[in-house]
Design a protein around this motif. Structure first.
Motif, PDB file in Angstrom:
ATOM      1  N   PRO A   9      78.434 -23.965  42.433  1.00 31.76           N
ATOM      2  CA  PRO A   9      77.518 -24.116  43.364  1.00 31.76           C
ATOM      3  C   PRO A   9      77.330 -23.085  44.395  1.00 31.76           C
ATOM      4  CG  PRO A   9      79.687 -25.225  44.191  1.00 31.76           C
ATOM      5  CD  PRO A   9      79.702 -24.601  42.696  1.00 31.76           C
ATOM      6  N   TRP A  10      78.292 -22.105  44.188  1.00 26.53           N
ATOM      7  CA  TRP A  10      77.760 -20.845  45.293  1.00 26.53           C
ATOM      8  C   TRP A  10      77.143 -19.873  44.412  1.00 26.53           C
ATOM      9  CZ3 TRP A  10      78.375 -21.850  50.170  1.00 26.53           C
ATOM     10  CH2 TRP A  10      79.050 -23.018  50.483  1.00 26.53           C
ATOM     11  N   LEU A  11      75.937 -19.168  44.894  1.00 26.59           N
ATOM     12  CA  LEU A  11      75.272 -18.037  44.517  1.00 26.59           C
ATOM     13  C   LEU A  11      75.385 -16.946  45.380  1.00 26.59           C
ATOM     14  CD1 LEU A  11      72.170 -20.220  44.025  1.00 26.59           C
ATOM     15  CD2 LEU A  11      73.945 -19.890  42.150  1.00 26.59           C
ATOM     16  N   VAL A  12      75.620 -15.925  44.674  1.00 26.52           N
ATOM     17  CA  VAL A  12      75.391 -14.494  45.320  1.00 26.52           C
ATOM     18  C   VAL A  12      74.130 -13.972  45.211  1.00 26.52           C
ATOM     19  CG1 VAL A  12      76.358 -12.298  45.524  1.00 26.52           C
ATOM     20  CG2 VAL A  12      77.818 -14.148  45.314  1.00 26.52           C
ATOM     21  N   PHE A  13      73.448 -13.526  46.036  1.00 19.27           N
ATOM     22  CA  PHE A  13      72.023 -12.823  45.843  1.00 19.27           C
ATOM     23  C   PHE A  13      72.019 -11.555  46.393  1.00 19.27           C
ATOM     24  CE2 PHE A  13      70.988 -17.123  46.033  1.00 19.27           C
ATOM     25  CZ  PHE A  13      70.175 -17.175  45.078  1.00 19.27           C
ATOM     26  N   ARG A  14      71.236 -10.487  45.699  1.00 21.19           N
ATOM     27  CA  ARG A  14      70.942  -9.062  46.333  1.00 21.19           C
ATOM     28  C   ARG A  14      69.466  -8.957  46.600  1.00 21.19           C
ATOM     29  NH1 ARG A  14      69.457  -4.373  43.279  1.00 21.19           N
ATOM     30  NH2 ARG A  14      69.301  -5.682  41.486  1.00 21.19           N
ATOM     31  N   GLN A  15      69.108  -8.325  47.455  1.00 22.32           N
ATOM     32  CA  GLN A  15      68.183  -7.854  47.989  1.00 22.32           C
ATOM     33  C   GLN A  15      67.852  -6.180  48.013  1.00 22.32           C
ATOM     34  OE1 GLN A  15      65.710  -9.900  51.086  1.00 22.32           O
ATOM     35  NE2 GLN A  15      64.966  -7.786  51.928  1.00 22.32           N
ATOM     36  N   ASP A  16      67.028  -5.799  47.278  1.00 21.37           N
ATOM     37  CA  ASP A  16      67.144  -4.153  47.021  1.00 21.37           C
ATOM     38  C   ASP A  16      66.374  -3.672  48.447  1.00 21.37           C
ATOM     39  OD1 ASP A  16      64.385  -4.247  46.343  1.00 21.37           O
ATOM     40  OD2 ASP A  16      64.978  -3.982  44.121  1.00 21.37           O
ATOM     41  N   ASP A  17      66.241  -2.287  48.426  1.00 20.76           N
ATOM     42  CA  ASP A  17      65.512  -1.607  49.474  1.00 20.76           C
ATOM     43  C   ASP A  17      63.732  -1.964  49.416  1.00 20.76           C
ATOM     44  OD1 ASP A  17      65.646   0.023  47.379  1.00 20.76           O
ATOM     45  OD2 ASP A  17      65.868   1.722  48.464  1.00 20.76           O
ATOM     46  N   ASN A  18      63.421  -2.318  48.222  1.00 23.55           N
ATOM     47  CA  ASN A  18      61.966  -2.664  48.305  1.00 23.55           C
ATOM     48  C   ASN A  18      61.841  -4.026  48.446  1.00 23.55           C
ATOM     49  OD1 ASN A  18      61.430  -0.045  47.343  1.00 23.55           O
ATOM     50  ND2 ASN A  18      61.850  -0.480  45.362  1.00 23.55           N
ATOM     51  N   GLY A  19      62.778  -4.846  48.770  1.00 27.29           N
ATOM     52  CA  GLY A  19      62.483  -6.351  49.076  1.00 27.29           C
ATOM     53  C   GLY A  19      62.700  -7.099  47.934  1.00 27.29           C
ATOM     54  N   ASN A  20      63.140  -6.606  46.766  1.00 30.44           N
ATOM     55  CA  ASN A  20      62.929  -7.681  45.651  1.00 30.44           C
ATOM     56  C   ASN A  20      64.462  -8.256  45.567  1.00 30.44           C
ATOM     57  OD1 ASN A  20      60.509  -6.552  44.289  1.00 30.44           O
ATOM     58  ND2 ASN A  20      61.740  -4.672  44.197  1.00 30.44           N
ATOM     59  N   ARG A  21      64.443  -9.614  45.429  1.00 29.54           N
ATOM     60  CA  ARG A  21      65.644 -10.382  45.371  1.00 29.54           C
ATOM     61  C   ARG A  21      65.968 -10.892  43.909  1.00 29.54           C
ATOM     62  NH1 ARG A  21      64.686 -14.349  50.532  1.00 29.54           N
ATOM     63  NH2 ARG A  21      64.637 -12.724  52.128  1.00 29.54           N
ATOM     64  N   TYR A  22      67.607 -11.042  43.803  1.00 26.73           N
ATOM     65  CA  TYR A  22      68.143 -10.899  42.470  1.00 26.73           C
ATOM     66  C   TYR A  22      69.144 -12.044  42.712  1.00 26.73           C
ATOM     67  CZ  TYR A  22      65.214  -6.996  41.348  1.00 26.73           C
ATOM     68  OH  TYR A  22      64.227  -6.236  41.079  1.00 26.73           O
ATOM     69  N   ARG A  23      69.474 -12.986  41.892  1.00 26.25           N
ATOM     70  CA  ARG A  23      70.736 -13.549  41.818  1.00 26.25           C
ATOM     71  C   ARG A  23      71.560 -12.786  41.140  1.00 26.25           C
ATOM     72  NH1 ARG A  23      70.466 -19.176  39.015  1.00 26.25           N
ATOM     73  NH2 ARG A  23      70.906 -18.072  37.211  1.00 26.25           N
ATOM     74  N   VAL A  24      72.979 -12.738  41.627  1.00 29.73           N
ATOM     75  CA  VAL A  24      73.894 -11.897  41.097  1.00 29.73           C
ATOM     76  C   VAL A  24      74.991 -12.479  40.133  1.00 29.73           C
ATOM     77  CG1 VAL A  24      75.939 -10.287  41.539  1.00 29.73           C
ATOM     78  CG2 VAL A  24      73.736 -10.023  42.874  1.00 29.73           C
ATOM     79  N   GLY A  25      75.297 -13.866  40.720  1.00 29.23           N
ATOM     80  CA  GLY A  25      76.085 -14.567  39.863  1.00 29.23           C
ATOM     81  C   GLY A  25      76.406 -16.059  40.753  1.00 29.23           C
ATOM     82  N   ARG A  26      76.963 -16.942  39.991  1.00 32.05           N
ATOM     83  CA  ARG A  26      77.346 -18.262  40.503  1.00 32.05           C
ATOM     84  C   ARG A  26      79.031 -18.492  40.416  1.00 32.05           C
ATOM     85  NH1 ARG A  26      73.584 -22.669  37.732  1.00 32.05           N
ATOM     86  NH2 ARG A  26      74.993 -23.962  38.949  1.00 32.05           N
TER      87      ARG A  26
END
Length: 63
Positions: A9-26
């Motif tokens: 149930p726990w997600l790690v997200f990343r936001q790059d310097d352009n503001g794009n967001r991605y899910r890294v893992g669960r």
């Protein structure tokens, strides 16, 4: 769990310097997810990492 499935149930997200967001893992625990986010954040890149709990609709707030 009774049905033999693993809940992550726990997600790690990343936001790059352009503001794009991605899910890294669960991950199974908040501590595990936070450890991953902290490790990635410590690499010195200009990206933001954070932890969210999976919502009732099956997504994190950033999805």
């Amino acid at each position: 769990m009774n049905d033999g499935t693993v809940t992550l149930p726990w997600l790690v997200f990343r936001q790059d310097d352009n503001g794009n967001r991605y899910r890294v893992g669960r991950y199974a625990t908040r501590a595990e997810a936070q450890r991953i986010a902290d490790t990635l954040d410590g690499r010195g890149h200009q990206q933001l990492y954070w932890v969210e709990k999976l919502g009732a609709n099956g997504t994190g707030a950033a999805d």
